[in-house]
Write an enzyme that holds these catalytic residues in place. Structure first.
Site, PDB file in Angstrom:
ATOM      1  N   HIS A 102      17.470  19.282  32.822  1.00 20.85           N
ATOM      2  CA  HIS A 102      16.826  18.025  32.441  1.00 20.85           C
ATOM      3  C   HIS A 102      15.824  17.681  33.550  1.00 20.85           C
ATOM      4  O   HIS A 102      16.005  18.087  34.699  1.00 20.85           O
ATOM      5  CB  HIS A 102      17.816  16.857  32.371  1.00 20.85           C
ATOM      6  N   ASP A 105      17.387  16.245  36.664  1.00 22.93           N
ATOM      7  CA  ASP A 105      18.256  17.160  37.415  1.00 22.93           C
ATOM      8  C   ASP A 105      17.546  17.776  38.609  1.00 22.93           C
ATOM      9  O   ASP A 105      18.192  18.144  39.597  1.00 22.93           O
ATOM     10  CB  ASP A 105      18.731  18.323  36.524  1.00 22.93           C
ATOM     11  N   GLU A 233      20.300  19.228  19.532  1.00 24.95           N
ATOM     12  CA  GLU A 233      21.699  19.533  19.836  1.00 24.95           C
ATOM     13  C   GLU A 233      22.608  18.517  19.147  1.00 24.95           C
ATOM     14  O   GLU A 233      22.668  17.361  19.562  1.00 24.95           O
ATOM     15  CB  GLU A 233      21.924  19.501  21.350  1.00 24.95           C
ATOM     16  N   ASP A 297      25.246  26.243  23.480  1.00 32.32           N
ATOM     17  CA  ASP A 297      25.812  25.747  24.728  1.00 32.32           C
ATOM     18  C   ASP A 297      27.267  26.179  24.769  1.00 32.32           C
ATOM     19  O   ASP A 297      28.085  25.740  23.939  1.00 32.32           O
ATOM     20  CB  ASP A 297      25.702  24.222  24.817  1.00 32.32           C
ATOM     21  N   ASP A 308      34.526  14.910  25.308  1.00 33.13           N
ATOM     22  CA  ASP A 308      33.743  16.089  25.683  1.00 33.13           C
ATOM     23  C   ASP A 308      34.115  16.518  27.095  1.00 33.13           C
ATOM     24  O   ASP A 308      33.551  16.031  28.072  1.00 33.13           O
ATOM     25  CB  ASP A 308      32.262  15.708  25.589  1.00 33.13           C
ATOM     26  N   ASP A 310      33.907  19.617  28.440  1.00 33.57           N
ATOM     27  CA  ASP A 310      32.961  20.598  29.002  1.00 33.57           C
ATOM     28  C   ASP A 310      33.635  21.602  29.933  1.00 33.57           C
ATOM     29  O   ASP A 310      33.172  21.851  31.048  1.00 33.57           O
ATOM     30  CB  ASP A 310      31.822  19.884  29.744  1.00 33.57           C
ATOM     31  N   ASP A 340      27.019  25.011  29.434  1.00 36.34           N
ATOM     32  CA  ASP A 340      27.095  23.554  29.552  1.00 36.34           C
ATOM     33  C   ASP A 340      28.547  23.216  29.877  1.00 36.34           C
ATOM     34  O   ASP A 340      29.269  22.624  29.087  1.00 36.34           O
ATOM     35  CB  ASP A 340      26.641  22.903  28.247  1.00 36.34           C
TER      36      ASP A 340
END
Length: 437
Positions: A102, A105, A233, A297, A308, A310, A340
């Site tokens: 991003h 980031d 997404e 992802d 989520d 991850d 991700d």
């Protein structure tokens, strides 16, 4: 300083299934040819910036636990540069080809739109240099339109057109940066493109604005000559209660409504699929059927938690089913497997970043080997083809022929006194085939 964070680690190499080296691949042999293609080209692995280099190890109950050197102090130009250097060095040490980011980031913190653009531009200059230095490429870029308080009610779907315009500025710059850096895709994740309460929400206005925003992004892609793929997404909820890009089928309906179904594909995340009540392989199969499978992802959720998490993927069985769908779709064109995923909050060592990624990479590579064996064996696909063979026969073709009406088909059923013979779906046999490889 930052690149030195990984100085004690060697480049990860393939050593085979019998290796006891924790820092070696057991299944990911990038040059191994499977179904006529190198494993690296099948999988196109990428490391994400946000979870791996930006998350401090915090949660809603406690502060960050990580002591990464670039996370000490404010995210100024010095720390942002250190983070970028560490990221590209890490991707090279993993010996995978891609990374993803991003805008926020990779840049120093900024106040105001002018400072934001300047800070991001500085980061892009540096990333271009680092890509050349480390021999890595950008799988996709995106703009963070959910983190800043201005986006508390979304970006494209915000009640305030000034917020829409701020988001447009970020996306313009992020899309142009992705193009400049040779990115293969550009992703739009609408984390706050939805609502929490119907009492204060005009769904019709928000969806029209969402469609307008996406149309503008596609138009700008063509204006600047970006040849990559625009991706949405899907996710059903979190952080908002109701998100407009709920799942793949919902996204396709949205794209059709605005005439974008040939312009935009989906980036499917495993954990988002399960949050929507689907399996990961269902979402991939649906995207394949609709012709919009773009990228993946890679992660997993926790079966006991409804959010989520991850986590890194670790189930070869589940991913074999996913790999079957990817192979049937013809594999990736521009997309790839982006991790991700994040190490757990107690996994505070630099080594843990390697363990998480190595485990995920090997799991997916192993699943590819198994899925390819199933494809080459042919029994499963032959059974599926036989099960639907009637649609290639006279009646099946008649049903789909131009000019055939409902009454025509009904009359055939009556005239032939049709009495369909039931046939077993043989689900258990299919499951046994999967377990044999």
């Amino acid at each position: 300083m930052s690149a030195d964070y990984f100085a004690d680690f060697q480049t990860v190499r393939y050593e085979g299934p019998d290796s006891d080296n924790d820092f070696a691949y057991r299944w990911y042999d990038k040059d191994r040819v499977i179904l006529g293609k190198r494993m690296e080209d099948h999988l196109r692995f990428a490391v994400c910036m946000w979870h791996t280099f930006c998350w401090p190890g915090s949660d809603v109950f406690g502060a960050g636990t990580f002591t990464r050197p670039w996370l000490q102090g404010p995210m100024d130009a010095r720390n942002a540069a250190a983070k970028r250097e560490a990221a590209l060095a890490f991707v090279e040490k993993l010996d995978v080809p891609f990374y993803c980011f991003h805008d926020v980031d990779v840049m120093a913190e900024a106040e105001g739109i002018g400072e934001f653009r300047s800070s991001f531009a500085e980061a892009v200059d540096h990333l271009e240099e680092l890509q050349g230095k480390h021999g890595r490429k950008l799988l996709w870029g995106t703009a963070n339109l959910f983190g800043h308080p201005r986006y508390m009610a979304g970006a494209a779907t915000n009640p305030d057109p000034e917020v829409f315009a701020w988001g447009a500025s970020q996306v313009r710059d992020a899309l142009e940066a992705t193009h400049r850096l040779g990115g293969a895709n550009y992703v739009l994740w609408g984390g706050r493109e939805g609502y929490d309460s119907i009492l204060n929400t005009e769904i019709g206005i928000e969806q029209e604005n969402f469609g307008r925003f996406l149309s503008l992004v596609v138009d700008h892609k063509h204006r600047i000559g970006f040849k990559g793929t625009i991706l949405i997404e899907p996710k059903p909820h979190e952080p908002t209660k109701h998100q407009y890009d709920f799942d793949t089928q919902t996204v396709f309906g949205f794209l059709k409504r605005f005439g974008l179904e040939s312009e935009v594909k989906v980036n499917i995340e495993a954990n988002h699929a399960t949050l929507s009540g689907h399996t990961f392989e269902h979402e991939l199969a649906m995207a394949r059927a609709l012709g919009i499978l773009g990228s993946i992802d890679a992660n997993r959720g926790d079966h006991q938690n409804g959010w989520d998490t991850d986590q890194f993927p670790n189930s070869v069985e589940e991913l074999t089913l996913a790999m079957l769908e990817l192979i049937r779709a013809g594999g990736f064109t521009d997309g790839g497997f982006n991790f991700d995923a994040k190490v757990r909050r107690q996994s505070i060592d630099a080594a843990d970043l390697f363990h998480g990624h190595i485990g995920g990479i090997d799991t997916i590579a192993h699943a590819l080997v198994k899925a390819a064996a199933l494809i080459e064996d042919g029994k499963l696909d032959a059974f599926r083809a036989e099960r639907y063979a009637g649609w290639q026969g006279e009646l099946g073709r008649k049903i789909h022929a131009d000019g055939t009406t409902l009454a025509d088909i009904a009359d055939i059923a009556v005239a032939r006194d049709l009495a369909p013979v039931r046939r077993s779906g043989r689900q258990e046999w299919c499951e046994n085939l999967i377990n044999r490889v």
